[in-house]
Design an enzyme around this catalytic site. Structure first.
Site, PDB file in Angstrom:
ATOM      1  N   ASN A 248     -36.589  34.909 -12.790  1.00 38.24           N
ATOM      2  CA  ASN A 248     -35.975  33.601 -13.075  1.00 38.24           C
ATOM      3  C   ASN A 248     -34.440  33.706 -13.099  1.00 38.24           C
ATOM      4  O   ASN A 248     -33.880  34.642 -12.539  1.00 38.24           O
ATOM      5  CB  ASN A 248     -36.552  32.978 -14.350  1.00 38.24           C
ATOM      6  CG  ASN A 248     -36.654  31.460 -14.241  1.00 38.24           C
ATOM      7  OD1 ASN A 248     -35.677  30.795 -13.926  1.00 38.24           O
ATOM      8  ND2 ASN A 248     -37.824  30.916 -14.485  1.00 38.24           N
TER       9      ASN A 248
ATOM     10  N   HIS B  43     -34.156  35.628  -9.726  1.00 37.78           N
ATOM     11  CA  HIS B  43     -35.134  36.690  -9.489  1.00 37.78           C
ATOM     12  C   HIS B  43     -34.483  38.056  -9.232  1.00 37.78           C
ATOM     13  O   HIS B  43     -34.863  38.802  -8.323  1.00 37.78           O
ATOM     14  CB  HIS B  43     -36.073  36.297  -8.348  1.00 37.78           C
ATOM     15  CG  HIS B  43     -36.909  35.077  -8.666  1.00 37.78           C
ATOM     16  ND1 HIS B  43     -37.347  34.802  -9.932  1.00 37.78           N
ATOM     17  CD2 HIS B  43     -37.368  34.056  -7.886  1.00 37.78           C
ATOM     18  CE1 HIS B  43     -38.053  33.676  -9.920  1.00 37.78           C
ATOM     19  NE2 HIS B  43     -38.072  33.192  -8.697  1.00 37.78           N
TER      20      HIS B  43
ATOM     21  N   HIS C  61     -44.993  36.502  -8.650  1.00 41.65           N
ATOM     22  CA  HIS C  61     -44.665  35.157  -8.162  1.00 41.65           C
ATOM     23  C   HIS C  61     -45.756  34.602  -7.236  1.00 41.65           C
ATOM     24  O   HIS C  61     -45.447  33.949  -6.230  1.00 41.65           O
ATOM     25  CB  HIS C  61     -43.314  35.207  -7.440  1.00 41.65           C
ATOM     26  CG  HIS C  61     -42.565  33.919  -7.447  1.00 41.65           C
ATOM     27  ND1 HIS C  61     -43.047  32.764  -6.861  1.00 41.65           N
ATOM     28  CD2 HIS C  61     -41.367  33.598  -7.970  1.00 41.65           C
ATOM     29  CE1 HIS C  61     -42.163  31.796  -7.020  1.00 41.65           C
ATOM     30  NE2 HIS C  61     -41.129  32.269  -7.698  1.00 41.65           N
TER      31      HIS C  61
ATOM     32  N   TYR D 132     -48.455  32.223  -5.600  1.00 42.89           N
ATOM     33  CA  TYR D 132     -48.703  30.775  -5.496  1.00 42.89           C
ATOM     34  C   TYR D 132     -50.215  30.617  -5.319  1.00 42.89           C
ATOM     35  O   TYR D 132     -50.784  31.168  -4.365  1.00 42.89           O
ATOM     36  CB  TYR D 132     -48.042  30.161  -4.253  1.00 42.89           C
ATOM     37  CG  TYR D 132     -46.538  30.092  -4.256  1.00 42.89           C
ATOM     38  CD1 TYR D 132     -45.760  31.249  -4.167  1.00 42.89           C
ATOM     39  CD2 TYR D 132     -45.878  28.871  -4.293  1.00 42.89           C
ATOM     40  CE1 TYR D 132     -44.381  31.176  -4.126  1.00 42.89           C
ATOM     41  CE2 TYR D 132     -44.490  28.791  -4.248  1.00 42.89           C
ATOM     42  CZ  TYR D 132     -43.753  29.951  -4.165  1.00 42.89           C
ATOM     43  OH  TYR D 132     -42.384  29.889  -4.116  1.00 42.89           O
TER      44      TYR D 132
ATOM     45  N   ASP E 230     -40.684  22.652 -12.328  1.00 40.65           N
ATOM     46  CA  ASP E 230     -40.073  23.958 -12.067  1.00 40.65           C
ATOM     47  C   ASP E 230     -39.449  24.377 -13.399  1.00 40.65           C
ATOM     48  O   ASP E 230     -38.242  24.514 -13.524  1.00 40.65           O
ATOM     49  CB  ASP E 230     -39.024  23.828 -10.956  1.00 40.65           C
ATOM     50  CG  ASP E 230     -38.533  25.196 -10.467  1.00 40.65           C
ATOM     51  OD1 ASP E 230     -39.035  26.220 -10.959  1.00 40.65           O
ATOM     52  OD2 ASP E 230     -37.646  25.222  -9.600  1.00 40.65           O
TER      53      ASP E 230
ATOM     54  N   GLN F 276     -43.433  29.993 -16.276  1.00 44.87           N
ATOM     55  CA  GLN F 276     -42.813  28.993 -15.407  1.00 44.87           C
ATOM     56  C   GLN F 276     -43.902  28.320 -14.583  1.00 44.87           C
ATOM     57  O   GLN F 276     -44.659  28.983 -13.871  1.00 44.87           O
ATOM     58  CB  GLN F 276     -41.810  29.682 -14.459  1.00 44.87           C
ATOM     59  CG  GLN F 276     -41.032  28.749 -13.550  1.00 44.87           C
ATOM     60  CD  GLN F 276     -39.696  28.285 -14.154  1.00 44.87           C
ATOM     61  OE1 GLN F 276     -39.375  28.633 -15.297  1.00 44.87           O
ATOM     62  NE2 GLN F 276     -38.937  27.519 -13.405  1.00 44.87           N
TER      63      GLN F 276
ATOM     64  N   GLU G  24     -45.795  31.668 -13.530  1.00 47.54           N
ATOM     65  CA  GLU G  24     -45.056  32.929 -13.627  1.00 47.54           C
ATOM     66  C   GLU G  24     -44.873  33.283 -15.100  1.00 47.54           C
ATOM     67  O   GLU G  24     -44.032  32.694 -15.778  1.00 47.54           O
ATOM     68  CB  GLU G  24     -43.681  32.784 -12.962  1.00 47.54           C
ATOM     69  CG  GLU G  24     -43.728  32.376 -11.513  1.00 47.54           C
ATOM     70  CD  GLU G  24     -42.441  31.680 -11.064  1.00 47.54           C
ATOM     71  OE1 GLU G  24     -41.348  32.250 -11.222  1.00 47.54           O
ATOM     72  OE2 GLU G  24     -42.527  30.543 -10.571  1.00 47.54           O
TER      73      GLU G  24
HETATM   74  C1  BGC Z   1     -38.034  29.045  -9.099  1.00 49.19           C
HETATM   75  C2  BGC Z   1     -37.847  27.967  -8.072  1.00 49.19           C
HETATM   76  C3  BGC Z   1     -37.656  28.613  -6.727  1.00 49.19           C
HETATM   77  C4  BGC Z   1     -38.863  29.477  -6.445  1.00 49.19           C
HETATM   78  C5  BGC Z   1     -38.785  30.202  -5.130  1.00 49.19           C
HETATM   79  C6  BGC Z   1     -39.274  29.813  -8.719  1.00 49.19           C
HETATM   80  O1  BGC Z   1     -39.546  30.812  -9.653  1.00 49.19           O
HETATM   81  O2  BGC Z   1     -38.128  28.536 -10.400  1.00 49.19           O
HETATM   82  O3  BGC Z   1     -36.734  27.161  -8.395  1.00 49.19           O
HETATM   83  O4  BGC Z   1     -37.488  27.646  -5.724  1.00 49.19           O
HETATM   84  O5  BGC Z   1     -39.035  30.416  -7.459  1.00 49.19           O
HETATM   85  O6  BGC Z   1     -37.589  30.829  -4.965  1.00 49.19           O
END
Ligand code: BGC
Length: 345
Positions: free
Chosen positions: A80, A107, A177, A179, A248, A285, A313
C-alpha cells in the site's frame, strides 16, 4: 496431496521461472510462480462440481512482467501507500521510491513483487519461497530475509505464511495482491455478495493516503457487516467512492490484532462459489479493480475491464508509520515479522 514443479518461462535476462502446483485430493489446486512468488491460479469447483480458476491474471510470463495490476504478487517491503514515500525509523527519516505519479510510494516501489524467489517443496502440500532484500533497496533500511510459505489443505484452505527478519530496525508490511473472481472470469464481480468484519475504515485524501480518521461504516456505503452485493452501493454519492472510482480502501478489522480471525466472506450467487479470508493482521484493503480499463489482456485472451476482479489485501493500514495511533509495523533488528492469511474456498 501433491506438489509438482514445472518450467514456466524464461525472463528477458535469461533466468528461468518455475511454477509450483499444489493439488489436494478433491482436485482443488493452486499454481504459484517463482517470479514475485505470484499466486497464478486457484482452481476450485462451483455448485455443480465444475472446476474453474477464481483468480484474475495472465496466461503468460509476458503478461505478468508488463502488468501494473500486481495480480497475485507478494508485495513488500511496504504494501500500500506511504505519503511522499517518507517514514521515520529510530529517529531517522527515510525516503522510499515515489513510484506513483512521483508523489507516493505504492507497494514498496515494486521490489519484492518483481523479484525471482527461490523455492523449496517443504511437504506434499507446501512450498516455501525465499527472498533476500538488500539494505536500502527502494529506500527501505535493512537486509531483509523473507519467506512466504503457501500451504493447501484438504479443506480448501490456502494458507500464506509470511516470515521476515531485518538486520536493522525497519518497517515491514506484506500482502498478496490476488484479484478474485468467483465466476471464474464469466462476468464482473459486482454481483458477488461480500461481508467484511469491520466497524470502521480509513478514508483517504485525493492521493489515497489515509487522513488519519477511523470512520464508522455505519450508515455508509462502506458497511459490509451484513453481506451485500459489491455493486449495491459502489456508485453511491460518497466522496470517498467517487474519488477512487469505487472501493479502494482499508478496513480496520474487528477483533484482536495478532489473532487469526475471519475478516471477510464473498459468495457468487450464480456459481455458488465462496471465499473466506482469515488473517491476524489489523487491516484489509478492498480494491474493486476500479482502474482496470481493458488495456491489459488476461487469461483466455479476455481484456481486464473495470471490476473484473476484487482484492482483499490483508495488511497493516496504509501509511502506518506516519500515523502513530494506527497499529504499528516497525520491527527492531532481529525481530521477526510473522503473519498468516488464509484464503478458504
Ligand atoms: C491499490 C490501488 C491500485 C492497485 C493496483 C491497490 O492495492 O490500492 O489503488 O490501483 O493496487 O496497483
Amino acid at each position: 496431496m501433491s506438489v509438482i514443479k514445472t518450467f514456466y518461462d524464461t525472463m528477458p535476462d535469461g533466468r528461468e521461472v518455475y511454477q509450483y502446483t499444489i493439488e489436494n485430493t478433491n482436485g482443488i489446486k493452486v499454481g504459484i510462480l517463482t517470479r514475485g512468488a505470484t499466486l497464478n491460479s486457484f482452481v476450485c469447483p462451483d455448485k455443480d462440481g465444475e472446476m474453474g480458476d477464481i483468480l484474475m491474471g495472465f496466461d503468460s510470463l509476458a503478461g505478468h512482467l508488463s502488468t501494473t495490476t500486481y495480480a497475485g504478487e507478494i508485495i513488500g517491503q511496504y504494501a500500500n501507500r506511504l505519503c511522499g514515500g517518507k517514514f521515520t525509523v529510530g529517529g531517522k527519516e527515510y525516503q522510499a521510491t515515489k513510484n506513483e505519479n512521483g508523489t507516493t510510494c505504492l507497494h514498496g516501489g515494486g521490489e519484492y513483487n518483481s523479484a525471482l524467489w527461490r523455492a523449496i517443496i517443504t511437504d506434499d502440500n507446501a512450498v516455501e519461497f525465499a527472498y533476500h532484500s538488500p539494505d536500502g533497496v527502494e529506500g527501505f533500511p535493512g537486509n531483509v530475509d523473507m519467506t512466504v510459505k503457501y500451504v493447501l489443505t484438504e479443506h480448501g484452505e490456502l494458507e500464506i505464511h509470511y516470515c521476515a527478519v531485518s538486520d536493522k530496525e525497519t518497517i515491514m508490511n506484506f500482502t498478496n495482491h490476488a484479484y478474485f473472481n468467483l465466476t471464474a472470469g464469466k462476468r464482473d464481480v459486482l454481483a458477488h455478495e461480500l461481508q467484511i468484519n469491520a466497524d470502521c475504515y480509513t478514508p483517504t485524501d485525493a492521493l489515497s493516503i489515509p487522513t488519519g480518521e477511523k470512520r464508522p461504516v455505519d450508515g455508509t456505503a462502506f458497511d459490509f457487516r451484513i453481506a451485500k452485493p459489491i455493486g449495491r452501493d459502489i456508485t453511491a454519492d460518497d466522496e470517498q467512492l467517487i474519488q477512487c472510482r469505487g472501493y479502494d480502501h482499508n478496513f480496520c478489522l474487528n477483533g484482536e490484532n495478532g489473532k487469526l480471525r475471519l475478516a471477510a466472506e464473498a459468495k457468487d450467487p450464480d456459481s455458488g462459489r465462496r471465499l473466506q479470508v482469515f488473517t491476524d493482521l489489523p487491516g484489509m484493503q478492498l480494491y474493486t479493480g476500479n482502474f482496470l480499463d481493458g488495456s491489459e489482456i488476461g487469461k483466455g485472451g479476455a481484456p481486464l475491464t473495470k471490476h473484473a476482479g476484487f482484492c482483499l489485501e490483508t495488511q497493516f493500514y496504509p501509511d502506518t508509520p506516519n500515523h502513530p495511533d494506527f497499529p504499528q509495523c516497525t520491527f527492531k533488528a532481529g525481530e521477526k515479522f510473522e503473519s498468516l492469511t488464509i484464503f478458504k474456498v
